[in-house]
Scaffold this motif. Structure first.
Motif, PDB file in Angstrom:
ATOM      1  N   PRO A  62      32.320  46.622  -5.054  1.00 19.74           N
ATOM      2  CA  PRO A  62      31.608  47.789  -5.843  1.00 19.74           C
ATOM      3  C   PRO A  62      30.562  46.832  -6.758  1.00 19.74           C
ATOM      4  N   LYS A  63      30.692  45.786  -7.119  1.00 20.67           N
ATOM      5  CA  LYS A  63      29.847  45.050  -8.112  1.00 20.67           C
ATOM      6  C   LYS A  63      28.681  43.930  -7.418  1.00 20.67           C
ATOM      7  N   LEU A  64      28.781  44.240  -6.071  1.00 21.93           N
ATOM      8  CA  LEU A  64      27.707  43.474  -5.410  1.00 21.93           C
ATOM      9  C   LEU A  64      26.434  44.590  -5.035  1.00 21.93           C
ATOM     10  N   SER A  65      25.370  43.860  -4.848  1.00 20.53           N
ATOM     11  CA  SER A  65      24.136  44.648  -4.231  1.00 20.53           C
ATOM     12  C   SER A  65      24.370  44.657  -2.793  1.00 20.53           C
ATOM     13  N   ARG A  66      23.699  45.638  -2.148  1.00 14.59           N
ATOM     14  CA  ARG A  66      24.112  45.804  -0.585  1.00 14.59           C
ATOM     15  C   ARG A  66      23.612  44.725  -0.002  1.00 14.59           C
ATOM     16  N   SER A  67      22.805  43.573  -0.211  1.00 17.73           N
ATOM     17  CA  SER A  67      22.233  42.589   0.407  1.00 17.73           C
ATOM     18  C   SER A  67      23.656  41.602   0.268  1.00 17.73           C
ATOM     19  N   ARG A  68      24.050  41.478  -0.809  1.00 18.54           N
ATOM     20  CA  ARG A  68      25.492  40.349  -1.045  1.00 18.54           C
ATOM     21  C   ARG A  68      26.547  40.895  -0.287  1.00 18.54           C
ATOM     22  N   ILE A  69      26.975  42.501  -0.104  1.00 24.62           N
ATOM     23  CA  ILE A  69      28.052  42.921   0.481  1.00 24.62           C
ATOM     24  C   ILE A  69      27.626  42.444   2.005  1.00 24.62           C
ATOM     25  N   ARG A  70      26.549  42.785   2.418  1.00 27.42           N
ATOM     26  CA  ARG A  70      26.241  42.531   3.815  1.00 27.42           C
ATOM     27  C   ARG A  70      26.345  40.905   4.291  1.00 27.42           C
ATOM     28  N   SER A  71      26.096  40.197   3.394  1.00 27.69           N
ATOM     29  CA  SER A  71      26.352  38.641   3.726  1.00 27.69           C
ATOM     30  C   SER A  71      27.754  38.302   3.537  1.00 27.69           C
ATOM     31  N   GLN A  72      28.362  38.851   2.924  1.00 29.11           N
ATOM     32  CA  GLN A  72      29.906  38.586   2.648  1.00 29.11           C
ATOM     33  C   GLN A  72      30.683  38.980   3.949  1.00 29.11           C
ATOM     34  N   LEU A  73      30.156  40.192   4.579  1.00 31.15           N
ATOM     35  CA  LEU A  73      30.795  40.495   5.790  1.00 31.15           C
ATOM     36  C   LEU A  73      30.027  39.845   6.980  1.00 31.15           C
ATOM     37  N   PHE A 129      31.344  50.847   3.316  1.00 23.95           N
ATOM     38  CA  PHE A 129      31.446  51.755   4.384  1.00 23.95           C
ATOM     39  C   PHE A 129      30.406  51.444   5.402  1.00 23.95           C
ATOM     40  N   GLU A 130      29.097  51.665   4.823  1.00 19.43           N
ATOM     41  CA  GLU A 130      27.935  51.879   5.623  1.00 19.43           C
ATOM     42  C   GLU A 130      27.669  50.319   6.328  1.00 19.43           C
ATOM     43  N   ILE A 131      27.745  49.355   5.489  1.00 17.07           N
ATOM     44  CA  ILE A 131      27.509  48.185   6.109  1.00 17.07           C
ATOM     45  C   ILE A 131      28.499  47.722   7.136  1.00 17.07           C
ATOM     46  N   GLY A 132      29.767  47.826   6.846  1.00 14.05           N
ATOM     47  CA  GLY A 132      30.839  47.511   7.745  1.00 14.05           C
ATOM     48  C   GLY A 132      30.705  48.313   9.030  1.00 14.05           C
ATOM     49  N   LEU A 155      28.055  46.926  11.220  1.00 14.51           N
ATOM     50  CA  LEU A 155      28.310  45.610  11.668  1.00 14.51           C
ATOM     51  C   LEU A 155      29.286  45.868  12.966  1.00 14.51           C
ATOM     52  N   GLY A 156      29.706  47.300  12.892  1.00 13.76           N
ATOM     53  CA  GLY A 156      30.653  47.477  14.293  1.00 13.76           C
ATOM     54  C   GLY A 156      31.972  47.456  13.847  1.00 13.76           C
ATOM     55  N   MET A 157      32.337  47.641  12.516  1.00 11.55           N
ATOM     56  CA  MET A 157      33.818  47.668  11.984  1.00 11.55           C
ATOM     57  C   MET A 157      34.116  48.760  11.545  1.00 11.55           C
ATOM     58  N   GLU A 158      35.606  49.193  11.656  1.00  8.29           N
ATOM     59  CA  GLU A 158      36.303  50.199  11.120  1.00  8.29           C
ATOM     60  C   GLU A 158      37.070  49.758   9.791  1.00  8.29           C
TER      61      GLU A 158
END
Length: 285
Positions: free
Chosen positions: A167-178, A208-211, A214-217
């Motif tokens: 929750p402390k990350l931007s959307r772009s960083r969350i996407r990068s992490q996953l 939830f949205e980025i996961g 990327l095809g993940m539950e």
């Protein structure tokens, strides 16, 4: 890739020549769309009257294959689509809805060559399968353990790259992490993760949205062994015994600290659960 849709004007006796010219032009445009393959596949034969080339064209760079993205369309094959994207959840799954006395064991933060091999050995000895939610920074240097997991029938999930508070990350960083972690797993075992777990169980709408994209539950847990506090094997065994039940998902860790207690506890409670009639397995989408 979306195909362009073209309409053809209505036909009249006085416009046959114009219609014939429009049909030829439309066919040429279709050939251009179908042969624009980043992999450089050859296109169908050129029309009888090709247009003069406008100049040299650079070949597009090949795209890296990925199990959770759409594949490009080729000239001689139908579109190759990746797995259907799951819906965007508002909360993670906390237990498994399965027939009989089924339980799921999960291990986070690894793989760690000090502890993961012993956990795999115990699971193998008892014919049990589990889920391993790996961190990319650990997985990249231990891809042999990822392959061993898959060979034994376990499921690899995505637990981010370096275990941040999402929750402390931007959307772009969350996407990068996953995305980076999924890439490491896919490169090692030829299949990207289809499950993920937020570090600390801290989910937010973006993850939830980025996961899902990327095809993940998302998968949480029902029973927390609190092994991350290093309480000793007896305390871990007690928590598993107290929380055992049909559909329960147990949270443990195979990295991130001293996990010798986790290794010892598994040797005790796993055969006990099996003797009690529990089926220790993994979920299927």
């Amino acid at each position: 890739m979306k195909e362009d849709q073209q309409s053809i004007p209505g036909s009249t006796p006085g416009r046959r020549a114009l219609l014939r010219l429009a049909a030829c032009t439309g066919a040429a445009a279709t050939v251009h769309v179908l042969t624009a393959d980043p992999a450089g596949a050859p296109g169908p034969p050129a029309p009888a009257k090709p247009r003069p080339a406008a100049g040299p064209q650079r070949a597009a760079a090949p795209l890296k294959p990925s199990a959770y993205r759409l594949r490009p369309m080729t000239a001689y094959a139908p579109p190759r689509l990746g797995a259907a994207r799951p819906p965007v959840r508002h909360k993670p799954f906390l237990r498994m809805d399965a027939p009989g006395r089924t339980m799921v064991l999960t291990f986070d933060d690894g793989p760690d060559p000090r502890y993961t091999p012993d956990i795999l050995k115990t699971l193998r000895r008892h014919g049990a399968r589990a889920m391993f939610f790996v961190c990319g920074e650990m997985a990249v240097d231990n891809q042999d353990l990822l392959r061993e997991m898959v060979d034994d029938g376990h499921i690899i999930g995505n637990h981010s790259w370096d275990h941040p508070l999402m929750p402390k990350l931007s959307r772009s960083r969350i996407r990068s992490q996953l995305e980076r972690t999924s890439d490491v797993v896919e490169n090692a075992v030829r299949e990207a993760p289809r499950w993920y777990r937020a570090p600390y169980g801290a989910w937010n709408r973006a993850s939830f949205e980025i996961g899902a994209d990327l095809g993940m539950e998302p998968l949480g847990w029902t029973v927390d062994t609190l092994d991350w506090t290093e309480p000793g094997s007896s305390a871990i065994i007690h928590r598993v015994r107290a929380g055992a039940g049909a559909g329960v998902v147990v949270l443990s860790h195979d990295a991130g600290g001293n996990r010798s207690g986790t290794v010892r506890a598994l040797r005790t409670y796993l055969p006990e659960l099996l003797d009690q009639g529990y089926r220790i397995t993994v979920p299927h989408l």
